[in-house]
Enzyme design. Structure first.
Site, short mmCIF file in Angstrom:
data_model
loop_
_atom_site.label_atom_id
_atom_site.label_comp_id
_atom_site.label_asym_id
_atom_site.label_seq_id
_atom_site.Cartn_x
_atom_site.Cartn_y
_atom_site.Cartn_z
N SER A 215 54.84 67.65 41.75
CA SER A 215 53.50 67.38 42.27
C SER A 215 52.46 67.81 41.24
CB SER A 215 53.31 68.12 43.59
OG SER A 215 52.15 67.68 44.25
N ASN A 216 51.21 67.94 41.64
CA ASN A 216 50.16 68.37 40.71
C ASN A 216 49.15 69.26 41.44
OD1 ASN A 216 47.99 66.61 41.86
ND2 ASN A 216 49.47 65.04 41.27
N ARG A 217 48.12 69.69 40.71
CA ARG A 217 47.22 70.72 41.25
C ARG A 217 46.07 70.16 42.09
NH1 ARG A 217 48.50 75.41 38.69
NH2 ARG A 217 49.37 75.22 36.59
N SER A 218 46.06 68.86 42.37
CA SER A 218 44.94 68.29 43.14
C SER A 218 44.82 68.98 44.51
CB SER A 218 45.17 66.79 43.34
OG SER A 218 44.25 66.30 44.29
N ALA A 282 45.32 62.03 43.15
CA ALA A 282 46.04 62.28 41.89
C ALA A 282 47.49 61.85 42.12
CB ALA A 282 45.95 63.75 41.53
#
Ligand code: C5P
Length: 415
Positions: A215-218, A282
């Site tokens: 995943s990502n930091r959004s 994102a």
């Protein structure tokens, strides 16, 4: 706290009606009245009978410099509900009780405030305050939805300690939030009415196995702020959101998803019925080629290779499929902001792109603030310095309105 960053002139010379109803938070309306006056607004105060049990009208009379209207039949002016409604640039109801929300939604007119509302044609902002169980009661939810569908800006109460001693969502929205809504209403009243806007927000999660994902930091805050701004400006919102820690805004249709592929399906499903797509999510660019059915085991390995495959570019796919929709993308970059953003604007066939440097201090993922440059397919450029995400959301909507919805269509639009 008054938002000092705003120009004091936004409300200067404007005529506001402040409606105060019978909640314990009525005392906070005094601070709000003072802040509105300090920003140059003329304020007429209307109090319900319940409000006068908490606060004496004299306090508001002295601070507003005008007679406070509490009774339709005893007012100096024979028809205060008509004159006040005609003069007002905006009506603020703070605090608003569940009783007020119900009467306003149903069109009951048994006091000055609710009678006046039936004559009002200017923006109306409502700041509710009540106990948490009341705010989440289905009847209250229904009345709030009705009012929002009619273009009334109903702010979400804050979560915190309530008069009952409980901690829940029900505190009067902060003075800064009420003032922000008043500014927005005066600057751009319901200018998104008639638009159906598809907004994507948050990260996607691409599973490796039943317990792990990429995943990502959004945080989803930017997309949620856009959904909130569209809602407050009279538009209808379908919000397709990846998993986020912050609660999504109320008064919008929420479609929760996890993966890029689920997001693509949900957005494709709603795209044809929308007038604008704002793609703030994102989305993962790559996902594991294989998702293990069982939890991956270490089995004494010192390293492990992951094979990734590209996810579908949802934005490019929908942009290619559009009929009359305006399509807006985001470019979150860590280097060469403008040149990467311009490439994406062109490559994905967008009308607008919001380019933001996610490495900038004070902005980017997770933060409450953001800075961005908005670029259009027709070559316009609007620079937005570091500001609250909600304020940036309003700037993005202004740009979409001015450059895409009102102006002749840009070169990128498909015939
Ligand atoms: O190419 P890049 O991922 O940087 O483009 C960012 C824009 O494209 C964002 O608006 C994002 O929501 C969207 N996007 C998408 N599908 C992907 C990846 C990004 O729609 N697979």
């Amino acid at each position: 706290m008054v938002d000092d960053a705003r120009p004091a002139t936004v409300l200067g010379g404007k005529h506001l009606v402040l409606g105060v109803t019978g909640s314990i938070a009525a005392y906070k309306a005094v601070g709000l009245l003072r802040a509105l006056r300090a920003q140059g607004a003329t304020v007429s105060v209307v109090m319900t009978r319940g409000a006068t049990k908490f606060m004496p009208p004299l306090t508001f009379e002295v601070l507003s410099g005008h007679r406070v209207v509490t009774d339709l039949f005893e007012a100096q002016d024979a028809m205060p509900h008509l004159t006040m409604a005609e003069e007002a640039d905006a009506v603020l109801v703070a605090p608003a009780t569940a009783n007020f929300l119900a009467k306003a939604a149903l069109g009951l007119a048994d006091d000055v405030l609710t009678t006046m509302l039936l004559n009002v044609r200017c923006p109306v902002i409502v700041a509710p305050a009540m106990d948490g169980d009341m705010w989440t009661h289905p009847t209250v939810i229904q009345h709030v939805d009705t009012l929002r569908a009619r273009g009334v800006v109903v702010l979400d109460p804050e979560v915190g300690p309530l008069a009952s001693g409980r901690v829940a969502q029900g505190r009067l929205p902060t003075e800064a939030k009420i003032l922000e809504a008043a500014h927005a209403a005066v600057l751009s009243p319901a200018d998104w009415q008639g638009q159906r806007v598809l907004v994507s927000a948050g990260p996607t999660q691409e599973p490796l196995d039943p317990v792990r994902f990429l995943s990502n930091r959004s945080s989803g805050k930017m997309g949620y702020a856009i959904a909130e701004a569209v809602r407050d400006r009279g538009g209808e919102v379908v919000l397709v959101t990846g998993p986020c820690a912050v609660p999504p805004p109320s008064g919008v249709t929420i479609v929760p998803v996890n993966t890029a592929s689920e997001m693509a399906d949900a957005l494709s499903h709603h795209f044809s019925s929308c007038t604008v797509l704002i793609m703030a999510a994102a989305v993962a660019d790559f996902r594991p080629r294989v998702t293990a059915v069982e939890k991956l085991k270490k089995q004494g390995k010192s390293e492990m290779e992951l094979v990734l495959e590209a996810t579908p570019d949802i934005l490019a796919m929908l942009s290619a499929r559009r009929t009359s929709q305006v399509v807006v993308g985001f470019a979150a970059e860590t280097e060469d902001l403008l040149s990467h953003a311009k490439d994406k604007l062109k490559g994905k066939g967008l009308d607008l792109i919001v380019a933001n440097d996610v490495k900038q201090a004070g902005g980017g993922f997770g933060s409450d603030d953001n800075a961005a440059v908005i670029l259009s397919a027709t070559g316009e450029q609007r620079v937005c310095g570091l500001m609250a995400k909600r304020q940036l959301a309003d700037e993005i909507l202004n740009a979409v309105r001015d450059l895409c919805l009102m102006a002749p269509r840009g070169a990128s639009l498909v015939e």
